[in-house]
Scaffold this active site. Sequence first.
Site, PDB file in Angstrom:
ATOM      1  N   GLU A  70      37.416  66.913  16.101  1.00  0.00           N
ATOM      2  CA  GLU A  70      36.792  68.079  15.463  1.00  0.00           C
ATOM      3  C   GLU A  70      37.119  69.339  16.241  1.00  0.00           C
ATOM      4  O   GLU A  70      37.453  70.384  15.680  1.00  0.00           O
ATOM      5  CB  GLU A  70      35.262  67.924  15.417  1.00  0.00           C
ATOM      6  N   CYS A 130      30.068  63.343  17.191  1.00  0.00           N
ATOM      7  CA  CYS A 130      29.227  63.158  18.380  1.00  0.00           C
ATOM      8  C   CYS A 130      28.309  64.372  18.556  1.00  0.00           C
ATOM      9  O   CYS A 130      28.472  65.397  17.887  1.00  0.00           O
ATOM     10  CB  CYS A 130      30.102  62.954  19.622  1.00  0.00           C
TER      11      CYS A 130
END
Length: 122
Positions: free
Chosen positions: A54, A81
Amino acid sequence: MSKELYDRAVAISQRAYAPYSNYLVGAVVQTTDGKLFEGVNVENAAYPLGVCAEKSALVKAVSEGYKPGDIAAIGITASPCGGCRQWLYEFQIGEITFLSSSGELVTHSAADLLPHTWDLPS
Ligand code: THU
């Protein structure tokens, strides 16, 4: 569109550099003007220095001139996460699509994924 972003993230996850975890992650960011930026996780022998998919996709978009508010959506092959949720929140991303731990494709806003978020005092 979210399914397309997710499918593209799956395809590019093969480019991840993850020799330590063998866990390949892909992420594809879509800007509000329709550009796509792809990212993968990049690991390092010094484990904490690795970068999530990401972040690598968002760094690409920012280095091409995009800012928080310019990112409409992201598709990710994994549930983001905690650190990445903070990054997704920074960019105020409205549509975050990923495969949930139960194996279902889900879409949430960054605010949904990180409720009661800490903000800098204005
Ligand atoms: N990983 C990501 O790229 N994104 C996440 O949101 C979760 C974890 C990567 C980091 C590491 O390279 C591997 O997955 C195993 O944790």
